[in-house]
Design an enzyme around this catalytic site. Structure first.
Site, PDB file in Angstrom:
ATOM      1  N   ARG A 142       8.709  46.557  11.187  1.00  0.00           N
ATOM      2  CA  ARG A 142       8.418  45.564  12.226  1.00  0.00           C
ATOM      3  C   ARG A 142       9.714  44.990  12.803  1.00  0.00           C
ATOM      4  O   ARG A 142       9.828  43.800  13.090  1.00  0.00           O
ATOM      5  CB  ARG A 142       7.542  44.433  11.689  1.00  0.00           C
ATOM      6  CG  ARG A 142       6.219  44.899  11.101  1.00  0.00           C
ATOM      7  CD  ARG A 142       5.312  45.554  12.142  1.00  0.00           C
ATOM      8  NE  ARG A 142       4.099  46.034  11.509  1.00  0.00           N
ATOM      9  CZ  ARG A 142       3.949  47.268  11.013  1.00  0.00           C
ATOM     10  NH1 ARG A 142       4.954  48.141  11.096  1.00  0.00           N
ATOM     11  NH2 ARG A 142       2.816  47.637  10.457  1.00  0.00           N
ATOM     12  N   GLU A 187       4.976  37.621  11.769  1.00  0.00           N
ATOM     13  CA  GLU A 187       5.149  38.735  12.707  1.00  0.00           C
ATOM     14  C   GLU A 187       5.323  38.245  14.143  1.00  0.00           C
ATOM     15  O   GLU A 187       6.204  38.726  14.854  1.00  0.00           O
ATOM     16  CB  GLU A 187       3.959  39.707  12.625  1.00  0.00           C
ATOM     17  CG  GLU A 187       4.044  40.690  11.479  1.00  0.00           C
ATOM     18  CD  GLU A 187       3.164  41.914  11.708  1.00  0.00           C
ATOM     19  OE1 GLU A 187       2.914  42.262  12.873  1.00  0.00           O
ATOM     20  OE2 GLU A 187       2.709  42.498  10.712  1.00  0.00           O
ATOM     21  N   SER A 198      -2.225  40.639  13.036  1.00  0.00           N
ATOM     22  CA  SER A 198      -1.659  40.327  11.724  1.00  0.00           C
ATOM     23  C   SER A 198      -0.559  39.284  11.892  1.00  0.00           C
ATOM     24  O   SER A 198       0.413  39.511  12.615  1.00  0.00           O
ATOM     25  CB  SER A 198      -1.076  41.600  11.084  1.00  0.00           C
ATOM     26  OG  SER A 198      -2.096  42.550  10.869  1.00  0.00           O
TER      27      SER A 198
END
Length: 339
Positions: A164, A334, A238
């Site tokens: 990520r 995130e 998420s």
């Protein structure tokens, strides 16, 4: 180049959080970026790049000049014996790109179906799901430097992809606009089926050798069953990264709680399921004001109605403190947090 002022961004972020942008510029082609750079007012002003708004939490108004990326286009660049190269404009929906490749008969992106957001945002986050990351299929991208107005092209190495993560979160953060992305779909196609949910689908259906279309359908079904539709319940997907720990840390946590969900990584480390950690701390279904933890998946924070960005941040911090207190693991968000 279209310019709007005093824009409520509630409709431009999937969490549905209220915030006002003083200036919003619609970037519909690469030349629009250069027009912004050369603009007497906007050229030197701070910039905030906005794609589909699926990876941001707005807890304040945005004073920077917002560049809303809307560059369209889907095309096959090249068909080779070893791969097909496809290209998409940065403003295209990521899921639309995945569906389009399947319709063209090209497998390779099916595990990444139904991920919200735009194509241009995908390399920034190095999106991933069900055993596959964007980096695994990445070829190159084009962009425009926000200082000089010059175009640039980056290959996989220069993007410095991580979990990520990418160079766009570090050295190039806020310094360039991605305009087009090219992906390499390998030939011959090989399915990626190591993820538990896909193995369950194989067992349920009795299909031992699914094709790309079948995997695409399975991934869509699994995601729809687990994750809320942002059009119905505001969310940013998420909310926390799955933490990666050393083998020693993993053994210590397993010794204290044998049921912890964990996955071995190629480098010997282990990835822990953040959703499981949050659920184990009793957060599923809980709320802070209008912000809550989704009842079907603790990894997702949702807008239960008229939530404010500050409430989302308060809930996220409380979850982080709770998980750290019980497991000694620091969860990392995130989405980009503007608070």
């Amino acid at each position: 180049m279209r310019i709007d002022t005093s824009v409520n961004l509630r409709a431009w972020n999937t969490f549905g959080l209220p915030a006002t942008a003083q200036t919003l510029v619609h970037i519909e082609e690469e030349a629009d970026v250069r027009r912004v750079v050369d603009h007497p007012e906007f050229g030197r002003a701070p910039k905030f790049i906005l794609g589909g708004g699926s990876n941001i939490v707005l807890a304040r108004d945005v004073t920077a000049c917002v560049l809303k990326i809307e560059i369209p286009g889907l095309r096959v660049v090249e068909e080779r014996d070893d791969a097909v190269i496809v290209e998409a404009g940065a403003g295209e929906s990521w899921h639309r790109l995945v569906a389009w490749t399947i319709e063209q008969g090209f497998g390779g992106l099916e595990n990444l179906a139904l991920i919200p957001g735009t194509v241009g945002a995908a390399p920034v986050q190095n999106i991933g799901a069900y055993g596959l990351e964007l980096a695994d299929r990445f070829d190159s991208l084009d962009g425009v430097d926000l200082v000089t107005g010059r175009g640039f092209t980056l290959d996989r190495r220069l993007c410095r992809f991580g979990y990520r993560d990418s160079v766009f979160k570090h050295e190039l953060a806020g310094k360039g606009v991605i305009t087009r992305v090219r992906l390499r779909l390998p030939r011959p196609w090989q399915p990626v089926l190591g993820y538990l949910d896909l193995q369950r689908k194989m067992e349920e259906t009795g299909i031992a050798q699914p094709d790309a279309r079948q995997i695409f359908d399975w991934v869509c079904a699994v995601r729809r069953a687990k994750l809320p539709d942002p059009a119905v319940i505001g969310n940013a997907g998420s909310f926390f990264k799955n933490p990666v720990v050393t083998p020693e840390q993993c053994r210590d946590i397993i010794a204290r709680d044998p049921h912890v969900v964990h996955y071995p990584m190629d480098d010997g480390s282990f990835k822990l399921a953040a959703g499981w950690l949050i659920d184990a701390c009793g957060w599923k279904g809980k709320s802070v004001g209008g912000a809550g933890v989704y009842e079907k998946q603790a990894l997702v924070l949702v807008n239960r109605g008229e939530a404010r960005g500050a409430e989302v941040l308060t809930l996220a911090r409380a979850i982080q403190e709770s998980v750290y207190g019980r497991f000694g693991i620091r969860l990392e968000s995130e989405p980009i947090l503007l608070g």
